[in-house]
Design a protein around this motif. Structure first.
Motif, PDB file in Angstrom:
ATOM      1  N   GLU A  67       0.809  -1.217   0.000  1.00 12.90           N
ATOM      2  CA  GLU A  67       0.000   0.000   0.000  1.00 12.90           C
ATOM      3  C   GLU A  67       0.846   1.272   0.000  1.00 12.90           C
ATOM      4  OE1 GLU A  67      -2.813  -0.432   3.199  1.00 12.90           O
ATOM      5  OE2 GLU A  67      -3.741  -2.174   2.244  1.00 12.90           O
ATOM      6  N   MET A  68       1.929   1.237  -0.744  1.00 13.18           N
ATOM      7  CA  MET A  68       2.798   2.406  -0.885  1.00 13.18           C
ATOM      8  C   MET A  68       2.471   3.041  -2.246  1.00 13.18           C
ATOM      9  SD  MET A  68       6.220   1.007   0.998  1.00 13.18           S
ATOM     10  CE  MET A  68       7.038   2.596   1.007  1.00 13.18           C
ATOM     11  N   LEU A  69       1.425   3.842  -2.218  1.00  9.17           N
ATOM     12  CA  LEU A  69       0.797   4.305  -3.449  1.00  9.17           C
ATOM     13  C   LEU A  69       1.662   5.244  -4.283  1.00  9.17           C
ATOM     14  CD1 LEU A  69      -2.854   4.816  -2.174  1.00  9.17           C
ATOM     15  CD2 LEU A  69      -1.801   2.787  -3.215  1.00  9.17           C
ATOM     16  N   PHE A  70       2.470   6.063  -3.644  1.00 10.83           N
ATOM     17  CA  PHE A  70       3.314   6.966  -4.423  1.00 10.83           C
ATOM     18  C   PHE A  70       4.349   6.172  -5.219  1.00 10.83           C
ATOM     19  CE2 PHE A  70       6.427  10.558  -4.798  1.00 10.83           C
ATOM     20  CZ  PHE A  70       5.649  11.290  -5.681  1.00 10.83           C
ATOM     21  N   TYR A  71       4.941   5.168  -4.582  1.00 13.58           N
ATOM     22  CA  TYR A  71       5.900   4.305  -5.283  1.00 13.58           C
ATOM     23  C   TYR A  71       5.190   3.480  -6.357  1.00 13.58           C
ATOM     24  CZ  TYR A  71       9.394   5.577  -1.868  1.00 13.58           C
ATOM     25  OH  TYR A  71      10.277   6.285  -1.101  1.00 13.58           O
ATOM     26  N   LEU A  72       4.010   3.002  -6.037  1.00 14.73           N
ATOM     27  CA  LEU A  72       3.215   2.235  -6.996  1.00 14.73           C
ATOM     28  C   LEU A  72       2.989   3.047  -8.268  1.00 14.73           C
ATOM     29  CD1 LEU A  72       1.209  -0.023  -7.909  1.00 14.73           C
ATOM     30  CD2 LEU A  72      -0.529   1.186  -6.563  1.00 14.73           C
ATOM     31  N   ASN A  73       2.541   4.271  -8.101  1.00 14.45           N
ATOM     32  CA  ASN A  73       2.244   5.093  -9.264  1.00 14.45           C
ATOM     33  C   ASN A  73       3.499   5.608  -9.954  1.00 14.45           C
ATOM     34  OD1 ASN A  73      -0.781   5.360  -9.680  1.00 14.45           O
ATOM     35  ND2 ASN A  73      -0.515   5.439  -7.459  1.00 14.45           N
ATOM     36  N   GLY A  74       4.560   5.791  -9.206  1.00  6.63           N
ATOM     37  CA  GLY A  74       5.837   6.133  -9.828  1.00  6.63           C
ATOM     38  C   GLY A  74       6.318   5.003 -10.720  1.00  6.63           C
ATOM     39  N   ALA A  75       6.183   3.775 -10.249  1.00  8.39           N
ATOM     40  CA  ALA A  75       6.588   2.608 -11.046  1.00  8.39           C
ATOM     41  C   ALA A  75       5.699   2.459 -12.279  1.00  8.39           C
ATOM     42  CB  ALA A  75       6.557   1.345 -10.191  1.00  8.39           C
ATOM     43  N   LYS A  76       4.405   2.718 -12.120  1.00  9.45           N
ATOM     44  CA  LYS A  76       3.498   2.661 -13.274  1.00  9.45           C
ATOM     45  C   LYS A  76       3.898   3.704 -14.320  1.00  9.45           C
ATOM     46  CE  LYS A  76      -0.731   0.962 -11.074  1.00  9.45           C
ATOM     47  NZ  LYS A  76      -2.136   1.310 -10.751  1.00  9.45           N
ATOM     48  N   TYR A  77       4.205   4.897 -13.852  1.00 13.83           N
ATOM     49  CA  TYR A  77       4.606   5.970 -14.759  1.00 13.83           C
ATOM     50  C   TYR A  77       5.884   5.603 -15.508  1.00 13.83           C
ATOM     51  CZ  TYR A  77       5.774  10.710 -16.283  1.00 13.83           C
ATOM     52  OH  TYR A  77       6.093  11.816 -17.041  1.00 13.83           O
ATOM     53  N   ARG A  78       6.874   5.103 -14.768  1.00 11.72           N
ATOM     54  CA  ARG A  78       8.146   4.718 -15.393  1.00 11.72           C
ATOM     55  C   ARG A  78       7.946   3.569 -16.380  1.00 11.72           C
ATOM     56  NH1 ARG A  78      10.840   9.209 -14.756  1.00 11.72           N
ATOM     57  NH2 ARG A  78      11.692   9.533 -12.686  1.00 11.72           N
ATOM     58  N   LEU A  79       7.161   2.577 -16.005  1.00  8.79           N
ATOM     59  CA  LEU A  79       6.906   1.459 -16.910  1.00  8.79           C
ATOM     60  C   LEU A  79       6.158   1.941 -18.152  1.00  8.79           C
ATOM     61  CD1 LEU A  79       7.080  -1.522 -17.615  1.00  8.79           C
ATOM     62  CD2 LEU A  79       5.042  -1.897 -16.206  1.00  8.79           C
ATOM     63  N   GLY A  80       5.180   2.795 -17.951  1.00 12.05           N
ATOM     64  CA  GLY A  80       4.437   3.348 -19.081  1.00 12.05           C
ATOM     65  C   GLY A  80       5.348   4.064 -20.062  1.00 12.05           C
ATOM     66  N   ASN A  81       6.353   4.763 -19.544  1.00 10.44           N
ATOM     67  CA  ASN A  81       7.306   5.462 -20.403  1.00 10.44           C
ATOM     68  C   ASN A  81       8.240   4.500 -21.125  1.00 10.44           C
ATOM     69  OD1 ASN A  81       6.350   8.012 -19.902  1.00 10.44           O
ATOM     70  ND2 ASN A  81       7.842   8.461 -18.307  1.00 10.44           N
ATOM     71  N   LEU A  82       8.594   3.393 -20.495  1.00  7.92           N
ATOM     72  CA  LEU A  82       9.518   2.445 -21.123  1.00  7.92           C
ATOM     73  C   LEU A  82       8.843   1.596 -22.194  1.00  7.92           C
ATOM     74  CD1 LEU A  82      11.826   1.002 -18.323  1.00  7.92           C
ATOM     75  CD2 LEU A  82      12.362   2.681 -20.075  1.00  7.92           C
ATOM     76  N   LEU A  83       7.574   1.326 -22.003  1.00 13.32           N
ATOM     77  CA  LEU A  83       6.847   0.549 -23.010  1.00 13.32           C
ATOM     78  C   LEU A  83       6.641   1.427 -24.237  1.00 13.32           C
ATOM     79  CD1 LEU A  83       4.227  -1.157 -20.695  1.00 13.32           C
ATOM     80  CD2 LEU A  83       6.271  -2.192 -21.688  1.00 13.32           C
ATOM     81  N   ALA A  84       6.327   0.828 -25.334  1.00  8.90           N
ATOM     82  CA  ALA A  84       6.094   1.591 -26.558  1.00  8.90           C
ATOM     83  C   ALA A  84       5.100   2.715 -26.281  1.00  8.90           C
ATOM     84  CB  ALA A  84       5.582   0.673 -27.662  1.00  8.90           C
ATOM     85  N   LYS A  85       5.444   3.905 -26.709  1.00 11.49           N
ATOM     86  CA  LYS A  85       4.612   5.087 -26.427  1.00 11.49           C
ATOM     87  C   LYS A  85       3.175   4.930 -26.909  1.00 11.49           C
ATOM     88  CE  LYS A  85       7.690   7.914 -24.674  1.00 11.49           C
ATOM     89  NZ  LYS A  85       7.635   8.439 -23.359  1.00 11.49           N
ATOM     90  N   ASP A  86       2.992   4.164 -27.980  1.00  8.16           N
ATOM     91  CA  ASP A  86       1.647   4.005 -28.513  1.00  8.16           C
ATOM     92  C   ASP A  86       0.968   2.721 -28.057  1.00  8.16           C
ATOM     93  OD1 ASP A  86       3.331   2.367 -29.932  1.00  8.16           O
ATOM     94  OD2 ASP A  86       2.501   2.844 -31.893  1.00  8.16           O
ATOM     95  N   SER A  87       1.608   1.978 -27.147  1.00  8.08           N
ATOM     96  CA  SER A  87       0.986   0.746 -26.664  1.00  8.08           C
ATOM     97  C   SER A  87      -0.153   1.085 -25.704  1.00  8.08           C
ATOM     98  CB  SER A  87       2.008  -0.161 -25.972  1.00  8.08           C
ATOM     99  OG  SER A  87       2.286   0.295 -24.668  1.00  8.08           O
TER     100      SER A  87
END
Length: 122
Positions: A67-87
């Motif tokens: 339940e560490m939501l800031f880290y959770l969303n930071g990781a989602k943001y970073r993963l979203g950036n690493l995946l294909a931009k249009d995925s």
């Protein structure tokens, strides 16, 4: 003066050792979550994008479990950036992270994510 390649490798080796030490902490899971968010940046700096993606998926899982939501969303943001931009997955992860920031009143999400999960391109 910018560090040279030898200094960068030394810093990354030290960061990896510190991640291992944090993961061994028994009292709270904070160290494990923090290490899980630092490892992907180390992998990315070492040219291992696929490993970084795998590690970010783990960071999302363990951050959510604890339940560490800031880290959770930071990781989602970073993963979203690493995946294909249009995925669709990448877009969805970024949108979730940015929605969280909006709800929390975070004015500049990229800057905040640079604080919580450093070592990624802006």
């Amino acid at each position: 003066m910018a560090p040279d390649d030898a200094q960068i490798k030394k810093f990354l080796k030290r960061a990896t050792a510190l991640c291992k030490k944090m993961e061994r902490e028994k009292v709270v899971h904070y160290g494990k979550v923090l290490a899980s968010t630092l490892r992907p940046a180390i992998s990315l700096q070492n040219g291992q994008k696929e490993k970084a993606i795998e590690e970010l998926r783990y960071a999302i899982q363990i951050s959510e479990e604890n339940e560490m939501l800031f880290y959770l969303n930071g990781a989602k943001y970073r993963l979203g950036n690493l995946l294909a931009k249009d995925s669709e997955e990448g877009k969805g992860l970024r949108a979730e992270a940015l929605q969280y920031c909006k709800e929390e009143g975070i004015v500049d999400p990229p800057k905040m994510f640079n604080v919580v999960i450093p070592g990624f391109p802006s």
